[in-house]
Scaffold this motif. Structure first.
Motif, PDB file in Angstrom:
ATOM      1  N   LYS A 163       0.869  -1.295   0.204  1.00  0.00           N
ATOM      2  CA  LYS A 163      -0.055  -0.092   0.034  1.00  0.00           C
ATOM      3  C   LYS A 163       0.685   1.190  -0.053  1.00  0.00           C
ATOM      4  N   MET A 164       1.970   1.098   0.677  1.00  0.00           N
ATOM      5  CA  MET A 164       2.866   2.502   0.865  1.00  0.00           C
ATOM      6  C   MET A 164       3.634   2.666  -0.418  1.00  0.00           C
ATOM      7  N   VAL A 165       3.914   1.650  -1.293  1.00  0.00           N
ATOM      8  CA  VAL A 165       4.445   1.776  -2.598  1.00  0.00           C
ATOM      9  C   VAL A 165       3.618   2.289  -3.356  1.00  0.00           C
ATOM     10  N   GLU A 166       2.393   1.925  -3.300  1.00  0.00           N
ATOM     11  CA  GLU A 166       1.285   2.467  -4.314  1.00  0.00           C
ATOM     12  C   GLU A 166       1.091   3.510  -4.197  1.00  0.00           C
ATOM     13  N   ALA A 167       0.848   4.108  -2.987  1.00  0.00           N
ATOM     14  CA  ALA A 167       0.835   5.656  -2.671  1.00  0.00           C
ATOM     15  C   ALA A 167       2.023   6.498  -3.143  1.00  0.00           C
ATOM     16  N   ALA A 168       3.131   6.076  -2.952  1.00  0.00           N
ATOM     17  CA  ALA A 168       4.189   6.675  -3.235  1.00  0.00           C
ATOM     18  C   ALA A 168       4.447   6.795  -4.926  1.00  0.00           C
ATOM     19  N   LEU A 169       3.808   5.665  -5.619  1.00  0.00           N
ATOM     20  CA  LEU A 169       3.966   5.632  -6.987  1.00  0.00           C
ATOM     21  C   LEU A 169       2.705   6.853  -7.633  1.00  0.00           C
ATOM     22  N   GLN A 170       1.606   6.627  -6.992  1.00  0.00           N
ATOM     23  CA  GLN A 170       0.961   7.678  -7.211  1.00  0.00           C
ATOM     24  C   GLN A 170       1.158   9.042  -6.846  1.00  0.00           C
ATOM     25  N   LYS A 171       1.983   9.367  -5.957  1.00  0.00           N
ATOM     26  CA  LYS A 171       2.369  10.713  -5.630  1.00  0.00           C
ATOM     27  C   LYS A 171       3.403  11.252  -6.806  1.00  0.00           C
ATOM     28  N   GLU A 172       4.466   9.969  -7.037  1.00  0.00           N
ATOM     29  CA  GLU A 172       5.399  10.294  -8.188  1.00  0.00           C
ATOM     30  C   GLU A 172       4.759  10.691  -9.490  1.00  0.00           C
ATOM     31  N   LYS A 173       3.577   9.862  -9.895  1.00  0.00           N
ATOM     32  CA  LYS A 173       2.916  10.014 -10.954  1.00  0.00           C
ATOM     33  C   LYS A 173       2.407  11.771 -11.072  1.00  0.00           C
ATOM     34  N   GLU A 174       1.606  11.905 -10.020  1.00  0.00           N
ATOM     35  CA  GLU A 174       1.166  13.205  -9.820  1.00  0.00           C
ATOM     36  C   GLU A 174       2.308  14.247 -10.220  1.00  0.00           C
ATOM     37  N   ILE A 175       3.555  14.262  -9.519  1.00  0.00           N
ATOM     38  CA  ILE A 175       4.477  15.213  -9.395  1.00  0.00           C
ATOM     39  C   ILE A 175       4.731  15.251 -11.052  1.00  0.00           C
ATOM     40  N   HIS A 176       5.105  14.220 -11.638  1.00  0.00           N
ATOM     41  CA  HIS A 176       5.306  14.172 -12.927  1.00  0.00           C
ATOM     42  C   HIS A 176       4.322  14.887 -14.097  1.00  0.00           C
ATOM     43  N   LYS A 177       3.261  14.507 -13.830  1.00  0.00           N
ATOM     44  CA  LYS A 177       2.047  14.894 -14.553  1.00  0.00           C
ATOM     45  C   LYS A 177       1.801  16.266 -14.512  1.00  0.00           C
ATOM     46  N   LYS A 178       2.308  16.973 -13.234  1.00  0.00           N
ATOM     47  CA  LYS A 178       1.920  18.439 -13.214  1.00  0.00           C
ATOM     48  C   LYS A 178       3.073  19.092 -13.548  1.00  0.00           C
ATOM     49  N   GLY A 179       4.303  18.442 -13.532  1.00  0.00           N
ATOM     50  CA  GLY A 179       5.509  18.897 -14.146  1.00  0.00           C
ATOM     51  C   GLY A 179       5.314  18.904 -15.763  1.00  0.00           C
ATOM     52  N   ILE A 180       5.037  17.952 -16.263  1.00  0.00           N
ATOM     53  CA  ILE A 180       4.869  17.951 -17.909  1.00  0.00           C
ATOM     54  C   ILE A 180       3.838  18.937 -18.249  1.00  0.00           C
ATOM     55  N   LEU A 181       2.722  19.040 -17.596  1.00  0.00           N
ATOM     56  CA  LEU A 181       1.597  20.070 -18.096  1.00  0.00           C
ATOM     57  C   LEU A 181       2.122  21.455 -17.818  1.00  0.00           C
ATOM     58  N   ASN A 182       2.882  21.655 -16.662  1.00  0.00           N
ATOM     59  CA  ASN A 182       3.255  23.139 -16.425  1.00  0.00           C
ATOM     60  C   ASN A 182       4.394  23.395 -17.515  1.00  0.00           C
ATOM     61  N   THR A 183       5.044  22.507 -17.942  1.00  0.00           N
ATOM     62  CA  THR A 183       6.284  22.769 -18.905  1.00  0.00           C
ATOM     63  C   THR A 183       5.754  22.942 -20.356  1.00  0.00           C
ATOM     64  N   LEU A 184       4.612  22.272 -20.735  1.00  0.00           N
ATOM     65  CA  LEU A 184       4.239  22.502 -22.107  1.00  0.00           C
ATOM     66  C   LEU A 184       2.827  23.114 -22.533  1.00  0.00           C
ATOM     67  N   SER A 185       2.042  22.983 -21.327  1.00  0.00           N
ATOM     68  CA  SER A 185       0.773  23.582 -21.438  1.00  0.00           C
ATOM     69  C   SER A 185       0.952  25.145 -21.922  1.00  0.00           C
ATOM     70  N   PRO A 186       1.797  26.003 -21.474  1.00  0.00           N
ATOM     71  CA  PRO A 186       1.986  27.278 -22.009  1.00  0.00           C
ATOM     72  C   PRO A 186       2.379  27.653 -23.395  1.00  0.00           C
ATOM     73  N   LEU A 187       2.738  26.521 -24.124  1.00  0.00           N
ATOM     74  CA  LEU A 187       2.968  26.458 -25.631  1.00  0.00           C
ATOM     75  C   LEU A 187       1.894  26.085 -26.410  1.00  0.00           C
ATOM     76  N   ALA A 188       0.886  25.334 -25.588  1.00  0.00           N
ATOM     77  CA  ALA A 188      -0.282  24.945 -26.466  1.00  0.00           C
ATOM     78  C   ALA A 188      -1.348  26.001 -26.436  1.00  0.00           C
ATOM     79  N   VAL A 189      -2.166  25.802 -27.427  1.00  0.00           N
ATOM     80  CA  VAL A 189      -3.451  26.580 -27.816  1.00  0.00           C
ATOM     81  C   VAL A 189      -4.673  25.835 -26.835  1.00  0.00           C
ATOM     82  N   GLU A 190      -4.440  24.507 -26.577  1.00  0.00           N
ATOM     83  CA  GLU A 190      -5.253  23.592 -25.867  1.00  0.00           C
ATOM     84  C   GLU A 190      -4.825  22.577 -25.853  1.00  0.00           C
ATOM     85  N   VAL A 191      -5.109  21.800 -24.557  1.00  0.00           N
ATOM     86  CA  VAL A 191      -4.703  20.570 -24.408  1.00  0.00           C
ATOM     87  C   VAL A 191      -5.735  19.596 -23.722  1.00  0.00           C
ATOM     88  N   LYS A 192      -5.840  18.418 -24.253  1.00  0.00           N
ATOM     89  CA  LYS A 192      -6.737  17.514 -23.861  1.00  0.00           C
ATOM     90  C   LYS A 192      -5.966  16.276 -23.216  1.00  0.00           C
TER      91      LYS A 192
END
Length: 255
Positions: A163-192
């Motif tokens: 359960k702890m590994v699963e929670a940590a994995l979820q946290k890491e996914k959220e960190i990187h998802k946010k990082g990718i979107l913060n990096t690329l969204s400003p260069l896009a007209v729209e994101v899906k």
């Protein structure tokens, strides 16, 4: 007596043009049907002859649909039409173009000079769990304690580690998802953001990008890949039909 299947016009996409054009013998259904335009004023539907049948959503058929639109995209801004849209004849196609003229023209204007770019990011299974143990020391310590005990006495502790590994994995996914979107969204007209599948997928996103910004977008993707490619697999796809932002639903019987 065998029923005769009527022939119709399979519609792939809508483009801006005033002249009749052809795009090769690449129509759906493996018959070698020619892709060509049916024009109305300054817009056209790109079609091929096709039996009026219900096409199965097979890989072969969907790829034929996409490849045809990709071929047209080499020269034109396209409005993709939903898979397996078939009009009964040329007159019906012209009626659709006439009735939807203002909407199609506005959408073509809106999509001009833009392209869809897709990015998927997935953690490398053989690396990410090792990384989690190194980063989350409480999990590592518990794992070390448990490994020193007989397996039959550590069932609940092992469940807890899972359960702890699963929670940590979820946290890491959220960190990187946010990082990718913060990096690329400003260069896009729209994101899906599309649905992800499997526990290791971080993001599956489509970005509508002005063509002149593509080099900058490429650079930002490459920077992210260089920084995190040791633990993440990236799949970056460019120049695909903008299905995530326009996928016209034309109910031919309504015209």
């Amino acid at each position: 007596m065998e029923e005769v299947v009527k022939e119709g016009k399979y519609i792939y996409c809508i483009i801006t043009t005033t002249v009749a054009k052809t795009f090769g013998s690449i129509g759906i259904g493996c018959r070698g049907d020619e892709l060509y335009t049916i024009c109305f004023q300054n817009i056209a539907a790109v079609v091929s002859n096709s039996p009026i049948i219900k096409y199965s959503i097979s890989r072969e058929n969907t790829l034929a649909h996409e490849k045809a639109i990709e071929e047209v995209m080499k020269e034109h801004t396209v409005l993709p039409v939903r898979f397996a849209t078939i009009a009964e004849d040329e007159e019906k196609v012209k009626k659709i173009l006439e009735k939807e003229y203002d909407r199609f023209v506005a959408l073509l204007k809106d999509m001009k000079g833009k392209k869809e770019l897709g990015l998927k990011a997935i953690f490398k299974e053989d690396v990410i769990y090792k990384y989690i143990l190194e980063k989350y020391k409480d999990i590592e310590r518990l794992k070390e304690r448990v490994s020193a005990l007989p397996p039959e006495k550590t069932y609940y502790q092992r469940m807890e580690i899972g359960k702890m590994v699963e929670a940590a994995l979820q946290k890491e996914k959220e960190i990187h998802k946010k990082g990718i979107l913060n990096t690329l969204s400003p260069l896009a007209v729209e994101v899906k953001n599309n649905n992800t599948y499997g526990e290791l997928m971080i993001i599956s996103a489509a970005f509508l990008v002005e063509k002149y910004r593509e080099p900058e977008f490429d650079q930002k993707v490459n920077e992210y890949v260089n920084k995190y490619g040791n633990k993440i697999n990236f799949k970056y796809v460019g120049t695909v039909p903008p299905f995530n932002f326009v996928n016209l639903i034309i109910n031919t019987e309504e015209y």
